[in-house]
Design a protein around this motif. Sequence first.
Motif, short mmCIF file in Angstrom:
data_model
loop_
_atom_site.label_atom_id
_atom_site.label_comp_id
_atom_site.label_asym_id
_atom_site.label_seq_id
_atom_site.Cartn_x
_atom_site.Cartn_y
_atom_site.Cartn_z
N GLY A 154 -63.45 53.24 -28.53
CA GLY A 154 -63.74 53.95 -29.77
C GLY A 154 -63.19 53.30 -31.02
N ALA A 155 -62.73 52.04 -30.94
CA ALA A 155 -62.17 51.36 -32.10
C ALA A 155 -62.51 49.87 -32.06
CB ALA A 155 -60.65 51.54 -32.12
N TYR A 156 -62.42 49.22 -33.21
CA TYR A 156 -62.61 47.78 -33.26
C TYR A 156 -61.37 47.11 -32.70
CZ TYR A 156 -66.59 48.81 -36.22
OH TYR A 156 -67.76 49.29 -36.70
N SER A 157 -61.58 45.92 -32.14
CA SER A 157 -60.51 45.23 -31.45
C SER A 157 -60.78 43.73 -31.53
CB SER A 157 -60.47 45.71 -29.99
OG SER A 157 -59.44 45.11 -29.28
N GLN A 158 -59.85 42.96 -30.94
CA GLN A 158 -60.03 41.51 -30.83
C GLN A 158 -59.58 41.08 -29.45
OE1 GLN A 158 -57.43 39.11 -33.28
NE2 GLN A 158 -56.00 40.80 -33.45
N PRO A 159 -60.12 39.99 -28.93
CA PRO A 159 -59.66 39.52 -27.62
C PRO A 159 -58.25 38.97 -27.72
CG PRO A 159 -61.30 38.02 -28.53
CD PRO A 159 -61.19 39.18 -29.48
N VAL A 160 -57.52 39.09 -26.66
CA VAL A 160 -56.16 38.55 -26.59
C VAL A 160 -56.15 37.48 -25.51
CG1 VAL A 160 -53.75 39.09 -26.12
CG2 VAL A 160 -55.18 40.77 -27.29
N PRO A 161 -55.71 36.26 -25.85
CA PRO A 161 -55.70 35.19 -24.85
C PRO A 161 -54.80 35.54 -23.67
CG PRO A 161 -55.27 34.33 -27.05
CD PRO A 161 -55.23 35.83 -27.14
N LEU A 162 -55.20 35.07 -22.49
CA LEU A 162 -54.37 35.23 -21.30
C LEU A 162 -53.22 34.24 -21.34
CD1 LEU A 162 -57.24 35.62 -18.70
CD2 LEU A 162 -55.88 37.42 -19.76
N ASP A 163 -52.22 34.46 -20.52
CA ASP A 163 -51.03 33.61 -20.52
C ASP A 163 -51.21 32.30 -19.78
OD1 ASP A 163 -49.62 35.44 -21.98
OD2 ASP A 163 -48.74 36.42 -20.22
N TYR A 164 -52.38 32.05 -19.24
CA TYR A 164 -52.59 30.80 -18.51
C TYR A 164 -53.91 30.18 -18.93
CZ TYR A 164 -55.84 33.47 -15.64
OH TYR A 164 -56.87 34.25 -15.22
#
Length: 166
Positions: A154-164
């Motif tokens: 229900g909100a705008y977001s952004q991708p978050v890179p994985l740790d690997y």
Amino acid sequence: MTSDNAAFEGTFKEMFRRHAAGVAIITVNYNGTPYGFTATSVASLSARPPRFTFNMARSSSSWPAIANTTHIGVHMLGLENQELADRFARTKNRFEGDHWELGPHEVPILKDVAGWLIGKIQMRLSFENNAVVVVEVVEGQVGEDGTPLLYHSGAYSQPVPLDYEI
């Protein structure tokens, strides 16, 4: 809706709230008037020929324009386009200002987006109060590379890179 389907309506809604989707804006020029709306249902259909699809409610104020024109635009949005996504999702003054111009086939083109495609509508498949629209790409331009704008829970977001790294 049958009683069996009604039992799963809440589950269905919650599952799709958890499904992150890219945010796009669909635009069309119908009888000289620009129309547009924010969409999260845009999907690639084929590369040869290049085609995409999107879904929409036939009760939408933009449906008559989509139903009766030949060319439409799709604009992929980046994180910096959140205000534009809100404008096309929540307001009626979507085309007031200098954030757009007429492009190929007289389709409204939004400025400063991640990219846009102009396509010729190939098919409109109506199902109850909804429609699936199939579009073949005839023009396009890639914008600046950046962080994509997502819609999730229900909100705008952004991708978050994985740790690997892969």
